[in-house]
Design a protein around this motif. Structure first.
Motif, PDB file in Angstrom:
ATOM      1  N   LEU A 250       0.817  -1.208   0.000  1.00 58.35           N
ATOM      2  CA  LEU A 250       0.000   0.000   0.000  1.00 58.35           C
ATOM      3  C   LEU A 250       0.854   1.262   0.000  1.00 58.35           C
ATOM      4  CD1 LEU A 250      -2.740  -0.961   2.636  1.00 58.35           C
ATOM      5  CD2 LEU A 250      -2.942  -0.983   0.142  1.00 58.35           C
ATOM      6  N   ALA A 251       1.838   1.303   0.892  1.00 59.77           N
ATOM      7  CA  ALA A 251       2.666   2.506   1.003  1.00 59.77           C
ATOM      8  C   ALA A 251       3.919   2.189   1.796  1.00 59.77           C
ATOM      9  CB  ALA A 251       1.892   3.643   1.672  1.00 59.77           C
ATOM     10  N   LEU A 252       4.891   3.079   1.665  1.00 57.78           N
ATOM     11  CA  LEU A 252       6.128   2.960   2.421  1.00 57.78           C
ATOM     12  C   LEU A 252       6.652   4.367   2.692  1.00 57.78           C
ATOM     13  CD1 LEU A 252       8.980   0.442   2.021  1.00 57.78           C
ATOM     14  CD2 LEU A 252       9.546   2.885   1.974  1.00 57.78           C
ATOM     15  N   VAL A 253       7.026   4.633   3.934  1.00 59.70           N
ATOM     16  CA  VAL A 253       7.617   5.917   4.319  1.00 59.70           C
ATOM     17  C   VAL A 253       9.066   5.666   4.697  1.00 59.70           C
ATOM     18  CG1 VAL A 253       7.477   7.934   5.809  1.00 59.70           C
ATOM     19  CG2 VAL A 253       5.396   6.695   5.217  1.00 59.70           C
ATOM     20  N   ALA A 254       9.996   6.245   3.939  1.00 58.99           N
ATOM     21  CA  ALA A 254      11.426   6.076   4.203  1.00 58.99           C
ATOM     22  C   ALA A 254      12.036   7.405   4.616  1.00 58.99           C
ATOM     23  CB  ALA A 254      12.135   5.536   2.969  1.00 58.99           C
ATOM     24  N   ASN A 255      13.225   7.332   5.211  1.00 59.53           N
ATOM     25  CA  ASN A 255      13.940   8.537   5.615  1.00 59.53           C
ATOM     26  C   ASN A 255      15.421   8.345   5.333  1.00 59.53           C
ATOM     27  OD1 ASN A 255      15.586  10.101   7.856  1.00 59.53           O
ATOM     28  ND2 ASN A 255      13.679  11.198   7.556  1.00 59.53           N
ATOM     29  N   TYR A 256      16.005   9.292   4.596  1.00 63.40           N
ATOM     30  CA  TYR A 256      17.414   9.230   4.238  1.00 63.40           C
ATOM     31  C   TYR A 256      18.001  10.616   4.482  1.00 63.40           C
ATOM     32  CZ  TYR A 256      21.434   7.685   1.325  1.00 63.40           C
ATOM     33  OH  TYR A 256      22.671   7.298   0.857  1.00 63.40           O
ATOM     34  N   SER A 257      19.133  10.671   5.151  1.00 64.85           N
ATOM     35  CA  SER A 257      19.725  11.964   5.520  1.00 64.85           C
ATOM     36  C   SER A 257      20.554  12.529   4.383  1.00 64.85           C
ATOM     37  CB  SER A 257      20.577  11.798   6.782  1.00 64.85           C
ATOM     38  OG  SER A 257      19.759  11.568   7.895  1.00 64.85           O
ATOM     39  N   LEU A 258      19.882  12.840   3.293  1.00 65.42           N
ATOM     40  CA  LEU A 258      20.552  13.396   2.122  1.00 65.42           C
ATOM     41  C   LEU A 258      19.781  14.590   1.601  1.00 65.42           C
ATOM     42  CD1 LEU A 258      22.685  13.289  -0.137  1.00 65.42           C
ATOM     43  CD2 LEU A 258      21.178  11.699  -1.357  1.00 65.42           C
ATOM     44  N   HIS A 259      20.511  15.671   1.384  1.00 65.82           N
ATOM     45  CA  HIS A 259      19.972  16.879   0.774  1.00 65.82           C
ATOM     46  C   HIS A 259      19.379  16.545  -0.596  1.00 65.82           C
ATOM     47  CE1 HIS A 259      20.575  20.885   2.487  1.00 65.82           C
ATOM     48  NE2 HIS A 259      20.391  21.391   1.288  1.00 65.82           N
ATOM     49  N   TYR A 260      18.736  17.513  -1.215  1.00 65.66           N
ATOM     50  CA  TYR A 260      18.350  17.336  -2.622  1.00 65.66           C
ATOM     51  C   TYR A 260      19.595  16.990  -3.423  1.00 65.66           C
ATOM     52  CZ  TYR A 260      20.516  21.670  -4.210  1.00 65.66           C
ATOM     53  OH  TYR A 260      21.431  22.635  -4.547  1.00 65.66           O
ATOM     54  N   VAL A 261      19.436  16.375  -4.600  1.00 62.20           N
ATOM     55  CA  VAL A 261      20.584  15.974  -5.410  1.00 62.20           C
ATOM     56  C   VAL A 261      20.870  16.984  -6.513  1.00 62.20           C
ATOM     57  CG1 VAL A 261      21.422  14.246  -7.048  1.00 62.20           C
ATOM     58  CG2 VAL A 261      20.361  13.530  -4.895  1.00 62.20           C
ATOM     59  N   GLY A 262      19.848  17.427  -7.211  1.00 65.73           N
ATOM     60  CA  GLY A 262      20.063  18.430  -8.256  1.00 65.73           C
ATOM     61  C   GLY A 262      20.478  17.822  -9.586  1.00 65.73           C
ATOM     62  N   GLY A 263      21.273  18.592 -10.344  1.00 67.15           N
ATOM     63  CA  GLY A 263      21.584  18.194 -11.709  1.00 67.15           C
ATOM     64  C   GLY A 263      20.388  18.420 -12.618  1.00 67.15           C
ATOM     65  N   ILE A 264      19.554  19.389 -12.245  1.00 68.26           N
ATOM     66  CA  ILE A 264      18.322  19.693 -12.973  1.00 68.26           C
ATOM     67  C   ILE A 264      18.495  21.053 -13.639  1.00 68.26           C
ATOM     68  CG2 ILE A 264      15.843  20.147 -12.691  1.00 68.26           C
ATOM     69  CD1 ILE A 264      16.077  18.284 -10.158  1.00 68.26           C
ATOM     70  N   PRO A 265      18.204  21.184 -14.925  1.00 71.33           N
ATOM     71  CA  PRO A 265      18.411  22.468 -15.623  1.00 71.33           C
ATOM     72  C   PRO A 265      17.628  23.611 -14.972  1.00 71.33           C
ATOM     73  CG  PRO A 265      18.029  20.709 -17.197  1.00 71.33           C
ATOM     74  CD  PRO A 265      17.749  20.131 -15.843  1.00 71.33           C
ATOM     75  N   ILE A 266      18.124  24.820 -15.172  1.00 71.12           N
ATOM     76  CA  ILE A 266      17.470  26.013 -14.635  1.00 71.12           C
ATOM     77  C   ILE A 266      16.074  26.159 -15.238  1.00 71.12           C
ATOM     78  CG2 ILE A 266      17.574  28.534 -14.585  1.00 71.12           C
ATOM     79  CD1 ILE A 266      20.617  28.301 -14.541  1.00 71.12           C
ATOM     80  N   GLY A 267      15.116  26.489 -14.393  1.00 74.09           N
ATOM     81  CA  GLY A 267      13.754  26.718 -14.856  1.00 74.09           C
ATOM     82  C   GLY A 267      12.904  25.466 -14.993  1.00 74.09           C
ATOM     83  N   VAL A 268      13.432  24.327 -14.532  1.00 74.35           N
ATOM     84  CA  VAL A 268      12.706  23.058 -14.677  1.00 74.35           C
ATOM     85  C   VAL A 268      12.165  22.600 -13.325  1.00 74.35           C
ATOM     86  CG1 VAL A 268      12.874  20.625 -15.317  1.00 74.35           C
ATOM     87  CG2 VAL A 268      14.078  22.362 -16.659  1.00 74.35           C
ATOM     88  N   ILE A 269      10.900  22.210 -13.314  1.00 70.45           N
ATOM     89  CA  ILE A 269      10.261  21.682 -12.113  1.00 70.45           C
ATOM     90  C   ILE A 269      10.490  20.178 -12.031  1.00 70.45           C
ATOM     91  CG2 ILE A 269       8.001  21.156 -11.100  1.00 70.45           C
ATOM     92  CD1 ILE A 269       7.064  23.896 -12.089  1.00 70.45           C
TER      93      ILE A 269
END
Length: 345
Positions: A250-269
């Protein structure tokens, strides 16, 4: 006569004891039935909160308007109910939702569902490629936690987020079904690095907001300048999982101590690796996409990530294509959770 009275008295006592015993049996039976009626249930939901193009994407020093959507942003919700207490866990694809937006969401949740505000937990994934929930509608300032004075009017996107959170909790409640629960943890140290370093020169410890720090956040790509990280890393991936009584995830809630990763072009959601984790784990469990009704929801919360990101400052390695890094991290963390998932009882 005396013997008959004694016999009658004894009979009355026996009858009364029998009646009390029968009553106790009925009470115990009712109590057991009531206990058996308290069934543990779970329900989950994923609701789209992608903003319209043109909204400011925050996370960098200079916010930029959104011009493209790579993957949707979501509010993901898990509701647990043991027959006595009901709780809701809510995770938002956003860099940070202020208290007053959470308060409005909780007010709407209570209004729609009757769930007390104290029974709702709301947190953000801290994606740096999402719209802002902090911009005020009545000025150029941000909405701040602990706002003093008259309650500011929420801007349209913040109001939208609050309402969608309430909708998601309502849908998760609608989906409550008898369930079973388990929890465990795995570990992946290959993607977490302390981002604060002791460095040799004072110049590299100057804070862009003023002053000189003891350590440098995100030091330059110069191994000769680096002394040592300012602290340890946390590689643990803890998680809680729920299945239907038949064993359907049904679902799983995980937790990882890592910031966002990025590598996403400017202006992209994008939902960053948190969204990749959700999609990939569903695929590995065989319930991804439209293959499960209700859908499986994979939730990743952002742990103690203030000093941990995905950059190896000693050996940065070759440049990666857009979205490559977030996919690598999301897939790897999902694979580790899936490995441990197979051992759950």
């Amino acid at each position: 006569m005396e013997g008959r009275e004694t016999a009658n008295t004894s009979m009355n006592i026996i009858l009364r004891i029998g009646w009390v015993a029968a009553w106790l049996c009925s009470v115990v039976g009712f109590s057991r039935a009531a206990e058996e009626a308290k069934v543990f249930r779970a329900g989950a939901d994923r609701t789209d909160i992608t903003p319209e193009l043109g909204v400011l994407i925050v996370g960098a020093f200079v916010p930029t308007p959104a011009t493209h959507v790579h993957d949707p942003l979501y509010v993901r919700t898990l509701v647990l109910d043991d027959g006595t207490t009901r709780l809701a866990f809510v995770l938002l694809d956003n860099v940070g939702v202020p208290q007053i937006v959470c308060d409005e969401a909780k007010r709407l949740i209570t209004e729609k569902t009757g769930l007390p505000k104290s029974h709702v937990l709301i947190a953000s994934t801290h994606s740096h490629s999402a719209g802002s929930a902090r911009e005020r509608a009545d000025s150029t300032e941000d909405i701040r936690d602990g706002f003093v004075g008259a309650k500011p009017k929420l801007p349209p996107y913040s109001e939208f987020i609050a309402r969608r959170v309430a909708d998601s909790v309502q849908v998760a409640i609608n989906r409550l079904e008898p369930a079973k629960i388990a929890w465990s943890s795995g570990s992946d140290s290959t993607h977490v690095f302390n981002r604060r370093w002791y460095v040799k020169s004072e110049e590299n410890r100057r804070n862009p907001f003023g002053g000189v720090d003891t350590v440098r956040m995100n030091p330059p790509a110069n191994p000769k300048e680096l002394i040592k990280p300012a602290g340890p890393i946390d590689p643990e991936i803890s998680f809680l999982a729920v299945q239907s009584k038949s064993g359907r995830p049904l679902a799983l809630v995980a937790n990882y101590s890592l910031h966002y990763v990025g590598g996403i072009p400017i202006g992209v959601i994008s939902g960053d690796y948190f969204g990749v984790f959700d999609r990939r784990l569903g695929e590995m469990l065989g319930v991804g996409g439209d293959r499960s009704d209700p859908p499986f929801v994979g939730m990743m919360s952002n742990g103690t990530s203030g000093n941990i990101n995905n950059i190896n400052f000693v050996n940065r390695g070759p440049a990666m294509a857009p979205y490559e890094k977030m996919n690598r991290v999301g897939n790897a963390v999902a694979a580790e959770v899936y490995r441990v998932y197979q051992t759950l009882e």
